[in-house]
Write a protein that holds these residues in place. Sequence first.
Motif, mmCIF file in Angstrom:
data_model
loop_
_atom_site.group_PDB
_atom_site.id
_atom_site.type_symbol
_atom_site.label_atom_id
_atom_site.label_comp_id
_atom_site.label_asym_id
_atom_site.label_seq_id
_atom_site.Cartn_x
_atom_site.Cartn_y
_atom_site.Cartn_z
ATOM 1 N N LEU A 154 125.001 -66.003 -37.298
ATOM 2 C CA LEU A 154 123.450 -65.694 -37.053
ATOM 3 C C LEU A 154 123.219 -63.836 -37.343
ATOM 4 O O LEU A 154 122.052 -63.248 -37.940
ATOM 5 N N TYR A 155 123.743 -63.754 -36.469
ATOM 6 C CA TYR A 155 124.109 -62.074 -36.500
ATOM 7 C C TYR A 155 124.445 -60.780 -37.652
ATOM 8 O O TYR A 155 124.068 -60.339 -38.261
ATOM 9 N N ALA A 156 125.858 -62.169 -38.577
ATOM 10 C CA ALA A 156 125.686 -61.845 -39.826
ATOM 11 C C ALA A 156 124.812 -61.855 -40.631
ATOM 12 O O ALA A 156 124.851 -61.014 -41.988
ATOM 13 N N ASP A 157 123.886 -62.754 -40.721
ATOM 14 C CA ASP A 157 122.814 -63.193 -41.842
ATOM 15 C C ASP A 157 121.684 -61.953 -40.977
ATOM 16 O O ASP A 157 120.637 -61.907 -41.556
ATOM 17 N N VAL B 207 123.668 -59.517 -26.581
ATOM 18 C CA VAL B 207 123.448 -58.181 -26.859
ATOM 19 C C VAL B 207 124.884 -57.928 -26.917
ATOM 20 O O VAL B 207 125.719 -56.777 -26.851
ATOM 21 N N SER B 208 125.966 -57.838 -25.779
ATOM 22 C CA SER B 208 127.227 -57.240 -25.038
ATOM 23 C C SER B 208 127.592 -57.259 -26.552
ATOM 24 O O SER B 208 128.751 -56.348 -27.025
ATOM 25 N N PHE B 209 127.974 -58.539 -27.635
ATOM 26 C CA PHE B 209 128.940 -58.405 -28.900
ATOM 27 C C PHE B 209 127.909 -57.238 -29.203
ATOM 28 O O PHE B 209 129.318 -56.977 -30.460
ATOM 29 N N HIS B 210 126.653 -56.591 -29.879
ATOM 30 C CA HIS B 210 127.011 -55.149 -30.190
ATOM 31 C C HIS B 210 127.108 -54.410 -29.952
ATOM 32 O O HIS B 210 127.720 -52.918 -30.153
ATOM 33 N N TYR B 211 128.476 -54.505 -29.014
ATOM 34 C CA TYR B 211 128.081 -53.483 -28.444
ATOM 35 C C TYR B 211 130.292 -53.479 -27.752
ATOM 36 O O TYR B 211 130.674 -52.774 -27.648
ATOM 37 N N GLY C 34 142.999 -55.987 -32.293
ATOM 38 C CA GLY C 34 144.010 -55.340 -33.300
ATOM 39 C C GLY C 34 143.356 -53.576 -32.669
ATOM 40 O O GLY C 34 143.230 -53.327 -31.745
ATOM 41 N N THR C 35 143.723 -53.282 -33.483
ATOM 42 C CA THR C 35 143.670 -51.649 -33.202
ATOM 43 C C THR C 35 142.728 -51.034 -32.883
ATOM 44 O O THR C 35 142.006 -49.674 -32.866
ATOM 45 N N ASN C 36 141.766 -51.803 -34.349
ATOM 46 C CA ASN C 36 140.265 -50.760 -33.800
ATOM 47 C C ASN C 36 138.921 -51.679 -32.758
ATOM 48 O O ASN C 36 137.998 -52.097 -33.090
ATOM 49 N N VAL C 37 139.686 -52.229 -32.225
ATOM 50 C CA VAL C 37 139.198 -53.098 -31.080
ATOM 51 C C VAL C 37 137.613 -52.131 -30.346
ATOM 52 O O VAL C 37 138.257 -50.895 -29.764
ATOM 53 N N ARG C 38 136.695 -52.641 -30.485
ATOM 54 C CA ARG C 38 135.771 -51.448 -29.458
ATOM 55 C C ARG C 38 135.545 -52.474 -28.084
ATOM 56 O O ARG C 38 134.613 -53.190 -28.000
ATOM 57 N N ILE C 39 135.732 -51.497 -27.360
ATOM 58 C CA ILE C 39 135.433 -51.723 -25.847
ATOM 59 C C ILE C 39 134.149 -50.421 -25.721
ATOM 60 O O ILE C 39 134.604 -48.980 -25.105
#
Length: 289
Positions: A29-32, A88-92, A143-148
């Motif tokens: 749903l976020y992707a939409d 909300v954390s999925f956005h960060y 992966g190498t581009n993991v967002r934290i």
Amino acid sequence: MLSNKVKGYAAGIIAAVFYGTNPLGTLNLYADGKNSGTVLFYRYALAVVIFALWMMVRGENFKIKCGHAIRFALFGSFFALSSTTLYVSFHYMDAGVASTILFCYPIMTAVLMAVFYHEHVTLTTALAIILALGGIALLYQGGTNVRITGTGIALVLLSSLLYALYIVGVNQWKTDYSPLKFTFWIVFFGLLAVLVYTYASGDRLQMLHGAGEWTNALQLALMPTVLSLFFMTISIKNIGSTPSAIMGAFEPLTAVAIGVLVFGETFTLRLAIGIVLILTGVTLVIARK
């Protein structure tokens, strides 16, 4: 007594498996282009409808005591705000990282029970939590581009604490309400908390379009909400809060299974070791009882 224990552990595992499907509908749903408030609203609103229909089919009444409504409002808010902070954390940060950090809630549950209710934390419980945490860490393959981000970590930790407070609160409340009626009112007041969050955050409620979006919303309402909450209530009442929380180790196992079976991800030795550690930890808790 033994049958109640078996029922409690089985319900805890089933609840965790259903809760582990949370990111599926959410990320779709976020992707939409749907915002957090919209996703949460449809998840809880549809869950309320499902529970209401279920209760009517079973012939259960909706009546509760006025004083109990306050407790339901408190626990429903804990659960709904736990969902909110996780979403909300999925956005960060990446959902995989968030799902891994979320499993701090069994530790928080054990600490809350020890500090406020003087429940003894046994060596078996501590070892089970350590094994489960180690196994979950191995399940995540970033992966190498993991967002934290710091904001994301803070949100997930708050989500874990709120879920732990919910589990402890339900465990301490001795009531004659059926699991179905109990969870209906939890979700009902959870919906009200979601509406307050949506208004406060400024999120605009968006319409769902097409069968795909409605399917994702129904999946969120049915699996990680209606069924997960229903079985978690049964588990907590039969085996207590800390063991029920540890059964939550099956949540990331579900995510791995979905990745391998649905999305064709590779099943590696690292994943196998992680699964063995988690199952060992869970088995220790069950065997001790």
